[in-house]
Design an enzyme around this catalytic site. Structure first.
Site, PDB file in Angstrom:
ATOM      1  CE  LYS A  51      -2.008  -0.660   4.084  1.00 31.92           C
ATOM      2  NZ  LYS A  51      -1.681  -2.004   4.537  1.00 31.92           N
TER       3      LYS A  51
ATOM      4  NE  ARG B  92      -3.949  -0.960   9.908  1.00 30.15           N
ATOM      5  CZ  ARG B  92      -2.986  -0.393   9.195  1.00 30.15           C
ATOM      6  NH1 ARG B  92      -3.137   0.835   8.748  1.00 30.15           N
ATOM      7  NH2 ARG B  92      -1.876  -1.056   8.918  1.00 30.15           N
TER       8      ARG B  92
ATOM      9  NE  ARG C 159       7.745  -3.000   5.743  1.00 30.56           N
ATOM     10  CZ  ARG C 159       6.457  -2.748   5.673  1.00 30.56           C
ATOM     11  NH1 ARG C 159       5.844  -2.696   4.504  1.00 30.56           N
ATOM     12  NH2 ARG C 159       5.744  -2.591   6.761  1.00 30.56           N
TER      13      ARG C 159
ATOM     14  NE  ARG D 168       2.308  -4.339  11.123  1.00 29.38           N
ATOM     15  CZ  ARG D 168       3.413  -4.097  10.401  1.00 29.38           C
ATOM     16  NH1 ARG D 168       4.596  -4.501  10.824  1.00 29.38           N
ATOM     17  NH2 ARG D 168       3.330  -3.456   9.269  1.00 29.38           N
TER      18      ARG D 168
ATOM     19  NE  ARG E  84       6.386   0.100   9.581  1.00 24.17           N
ATOM     20  CZ  ARG E  84       5.199  -0.017   8.984  1.00 24.17           C
ATOM     21  NH1 ARG E  84       5.023   0.448   7.754  1.00 24.17           N
ATOM     22  NH2 ARG E  84       4.202  -0.594   9.615  1.00 24.17           N
TER      23      ARG E  84
HETATM   24  P1  AMP Z   1       1.000   0.941   8.496  1.00 26.99           P
HETATM   25  O1  AMP Z   1       2.117   1.921   8.333  1.00 26.99           O
HETATM   26  O2  AMP Z   1      -0.207   1.277   7.660  1.00 26.99           O
HETATM   27  O3  AMP Z   1       1.452  -0.484   8.330  1.00 26.99           O
HETATM   28  O4  AMP Z   1       0.521   1.090  10.022  1.00 26.99           O
HETATM   29  C1  AMP Z   1       1.378   0.783  11.115  1.00 26.99           C
HETATM   30  C2  AMP Z   1       0.587   0.590  12.389  1.00 26.99           C
HETATM   31  O5  AMP Z   1      -0.076   1.813  12.733  1.00 26.99           O
HETATM   32  C3  AMP Z   1      -0.511  -0.452  12.345  1.00 26.99           C
HETATM   33  O6  AMP Z   1      -0.024  -1.759  12.600  1.00 26.99           O
HETATM   34  C4  AMP Z   1      -1.438   0.032  13.451  1.00 26.99           C
HETATM   35  O7  AMP Z   1      -0.914  -0.304  14.717  1.00 26.99           O
HETATM   36  C5  AMP Z   1      -1.354   1.540  13.348  1.00 26.99           C
HETATM   37  N1  AMP Z   1      -2.406   2.094  12.447  1.00 26.99           N
HETATM   38  C6  AMP Z   1      -2.216   2.632  11.206  1.00 26.99           C
HETATM   39  N2  AMP Z   1      -3.374   3.040  10.676  1.00 26.99           N
HETATM   40  C7  AMP Z   1      -4.334   2.758  11.595  1.00 26.99           C
HETATM   41  C8  AMP Z   1      -5.740   2.922  11.645  1.00 26.99           C
HETATM   42  N3  AMP Z   1      -6.414   3.451  10.600  1.00 26.99           N
HETATM   43  N4  AMP Z   1      -6.394   2.526  12.750  1.00 26.99           N
HETATM   44  C9  AMP Z   1      -5.741   1.994  13.802  1.00 26.99           C
HETATM   45  N5  AMP Z   1      -4.411   1.796  13.835  1.00 26.99           N
HETATM   46  C10 AMP Z   1      -3.706   2.174  12.739  1.00 26.99           C
END
Ligand code: AMP
Length: 226
Positions: A20, A95, A134, A179, A168
């Site tokens: 994404k 999400r 990554r 996750r 990360r």
């Molecule tokens: P991402 O960078 O999209 O993989 O997001 C990293 C982490 O941020 C996720 O594993 C969640 O813990 C948190 N997170 C990101 N977006 C959301 C969301 N819309 N709602 C709740 N937690 C989020």
């Protein structure tokens, strides 16, 4: 009668590691619309030496989601900024079902019609390999991978020449497993929600970055040279 605002308003969804973020950055480059990554916003908050920062850091490291109220407030205020008026890519939001419902109301309030919700599909076995390998340039954020996307010169960022890289903290096996579980449990129900509204488009995310990007352009009806 008021007409819906013109522009490209897309949601990118899919399991962690489906691409994404990478694809959203490519689409932003091509179309110049805003890229809103809730994960990126939360990682910035989590860096702060504040009670909220500490709490968020622990939440992210457990592979859990931040609470809906906070995320919704964050997105609401970001979406009303001027750079979102003609389009945005929501990366990592919504999400959960409550987030999807709020997004629907928010779009109606702002007279915006979502162009598409794009689900990037990648099997779990591939996801683990992608995420564990990554890393990114600490200066410009360009993404790399131990196996699939090495910099041309070892240790030097292709984009900005930076020499410091970071992974990360939530890209470890235990956190990724959580996750993935949370994706199935909490995010997956948003797929039929958008499908019922005729917004869902599915893209196979297993090819190369370029191949997936071409498929996304195709699905969104963007011509290659735009
Ligand atoms: P991402 O960078 O999209 O993989 O997001 C990293 C982490 O941020 C996720 O594993 C969640 O813990 C948190 N997170 C990101 N977006 C959301 C969301 N819309 N709602 C709740 N937690 C989020």
């Amino acid at each position: 009668m008021t007409h819906a605002k013109k522009g490209l308003f897309v949601v990118f969804t899919g399991a962690p590691g489906c691409g994404k973020g990478t694809q959203a950055r490519i689409l932003k480059e091509k179309t110049h619309i805003a890229h809103l990554s809730t994960g990126e916003m939360l990682r910035q908050f989590a860096e702060k030496d504040t009670p909220l920062g500490h709490e968020l850091k622990a939440t992210l490291e457990r592979g859990e989601f931040a609470n809906d109220e906070m995320i919704i407030e964050m997105v609401k205020s970001r979406i009303s900024e001027p750079d979102c008026a003609h389009g945005f890519i929501l990366d990592g939001f919504p999400r959960t079902l409550p987030q999807a419902e709020v997004l629907e109301d928010l779009m109606a309030e702002q007279n915006i019609k979502l162009s598409a919700v794009l689900e990037i599909q990648v099997p779990d076995e591939i996801i683990m390999e992608r995420i564990l390998g990554r890393y990114a340039c600490m200066k410009c954020g360009a993404g790399y991978h131990d196996k699939f996307q090495k910099p041309q010169i070892y240790g030097v960022c292709d984009v900005c020449g930076g020499t410091e890289f970071a992974r990360r903290r939530d890209d470890n096996r235990t956190t990724v497993q959580n996750r993935l579980i949370n994706y199935r449990l909490l995010t997956y129900p948003t797929i039929p929600f958008f499908e019922k509204r005729g917004l869902l488009k599915t893209v196979d995310g297993t090819g190369t970055i370029d191949a997936v990007s071409r498929k996304i352009n195709d699905v969104l009806g963007l011509d290659e040279d735009k």
